[in-house]
Design a protein around this motif. Structure first.
Motif, PDB file in Angstrom:
ATOM      1  N   VAL A   1     -19.966  54.883  41.571  1.00 39.37           N
ATOM      2  CA  VAL A   1     -19.186  53.846  42.634  1.00 39.37           C
ATOM      3  C   VAL A   1     -19.730  54.080  43.904  1.00 39.37           C
ATOM      4  CG1 VAL A   1     -16.873  53.232  43.405  1.00 39.37           C
ATOM      5  CG2 VAL A   1     -17.192  53.911  41.109  1.00 39.37           C
TER       6      VAL A   1
ATOM      7  N   SER B   1     -14.611  45.140  44.607  1.00 35.11           N
ATOM      8  CA  SER B   1     -13.705  45.341  43.581  1.00 35.11           C
ATOM      9  C   SER B   1     -14.521  46.312  42.625  1.00 35.11           C
ATOM     10  CB  SER B   1     -12.993  44.336  42.964  1.00 35.11           C
ATOM     11  OG  SER B   1     -13.757  43.793  41.984  1.00 35.11           O
ATOM     12  N   LEU B   2     -13.826  47.320  41.827  1.00 30.35           N
ATOM     13  CA  LEU B   2     -14.536  48.009  41.049  1.00 30.35           C
ATOM     14  C   LEU B   2     -15.144  47.206  39.890  1.00 30.35           C
ATOM     15  CD1 LEU B   2     -12.128  51.167  41.035  1.00 30.35           C
ATOM     16  CD2 LEU B   2     -14.509  51.221  41.865  1.00 30.35           C
TER      17      LEU B   2
ATOM     18  N   ASN C   1     -14.256  54.969  51.381  1.00 25.24           N
ATOM     19  CA  ASN C   1     -13.766  53.564  50.563  1.00 25.24           C
ATOM     20  C   ASN C   1     -12.524  53.066  51.364  1.00 25.24           C
ATOM     21  OD1 ASN C   1     -15.305  52.436  48.140  1.00 25.24           O
ATOM     22  ND2 ASN C   1     -15.547  54.831  47.917  1.00 25.24           N
TER      23      ASN C   1
ATOM     24  N   GLN D   1     -12.492  49.306  49.304  1.00 27.32           N
ATOM     25  CA  GLN D   1     -12.399  48.916  47.757  1.00 27.32           C
ATOM     26  C   GLN D   1     -11.067  48.588  47.528  1.00 27.32           C
ATOM     27  OE1 GLN D   1     -11.043  52.181  44.555  1.00 27.32           O
ATOM     28  NE2 GLN D   1     -13.203  52.605  45.107  1.00 27.32           N
TER      29      GLN D   1
END
Length: 258
Positions: A55, A69-70, A179, A183
């Motif tokens: 990530v 976004s993940l 992040n 994120q």
């Protein structure tokens, strides 16, 4: 094969073992990078194509510079490797990403192997107590204190100084902070778990935090046909504590995919 995968406004490090057939995609927790899968990767890759990535801000991936976004980055990785459908293997944060994709893009998910997963939208996981304590330690510049807190929180099954888990946590800490503000949370998946219609395994660690155990039980109960497994020797690091069983459970889940 290692490579850099372009994602919106950035890039991530990824590895593809190669091979034919439906791939396994490994999604790491927020307390480590994709190196958490090192213990089981050879076993999985001996049977199937395996893809893993870090990530943004974790491991070998650069810190983010834009909101992302993940689940969006997971889709970008799948598209980069020309993967239409995959079996997703997600731990903690990676489990939340897998569940988000399973409800938002079900055609891309063939099966789910979840280990101590998070999930968006579960109020049981919304306590800020741990974040507040981490922030306090960060303001004091106490990196060792953050590692010790992490060991008490996520590595309760360990003994002594637990150098392996400590190394994973220490390496993940920069990712927590770089992040911030970048994120973006994926939409609520907890309320939509009943829509999941693919084979699913959820393994929880009996030494994990109580709120995570309760959430894991609720997630498994909401997913139709989900197999719930309790790992007696595991905390939030099942691939470190019980690697052979994690690999076996993953391969069993894969074999159940039609």
């Amino acid at each position: 094969m290692e490579c850099t995968v372009p994602v919106e406004g950035g890039e991530v490090w990824a590895e593809d073992t190669g091979g034919e057939g439906l791939p396994l995609v490994l999604l790491h927790p927020g307390v480590s990078a994709s190196s958490v899968w090192d213990t089981i990767l050879p076993t999985l890759a001996a049977h199937h194509r395996v893809i893993r990535y870090d990530v943004r801000g974790f491991g070998r991936s650069p810190a983010p510079g834009v909101p992302y976004s993940l689940a969006g980055d997971l889709l970008a990785v799948l598209d980069h490797f020309d993967v239409g459908r995959a079996v997703l293997v997600g731990s903690s944060m990676g489990g939340a990403t897998a569940l988000s994709l399973a409800v938002d893009a079900p055609a891309r998910v063939a099966g789910l192997a979840l280990f101590c997963p998070g999930v968006t939208g579960d109020p049981a996981l919304e306590s800020t107590e741990l974040l507040d304590r981490v922030t306090e330690l960060a303001q004091q510049g106490d990196l060792d204190g953050m590692v010790s807190l992490g060991l008490r929180t996520w590595a309760a099954a360990g003994t002594g100084e637990d150098p392996e888990a400590a190394a994973h946590i220490r390496a993940a800490i920069p990712g927590w902070f770089n992040n911030l503000g970048h994120q973006m949370p994926d939409p609520d998946a907890f309320g939509r778990l009943g829509e999941i219609a693919v084979p699913c395994l959820l393994a929880l660690g009996e030494h994990d935090q109580e709120l995570v155990i309760r959430s894991n039980e609720a997630v498994a109960a909401r997913i139709p046909g989900c197999r719930l497994v309790r790992l007696a020797a595991s905390d939030h690091f099942p691939s470190l504590r019980e690697p052979e069983r994690v690999a076996r459970l993953t391969l069993e889940l894969y074999d159940s995919v039609g």
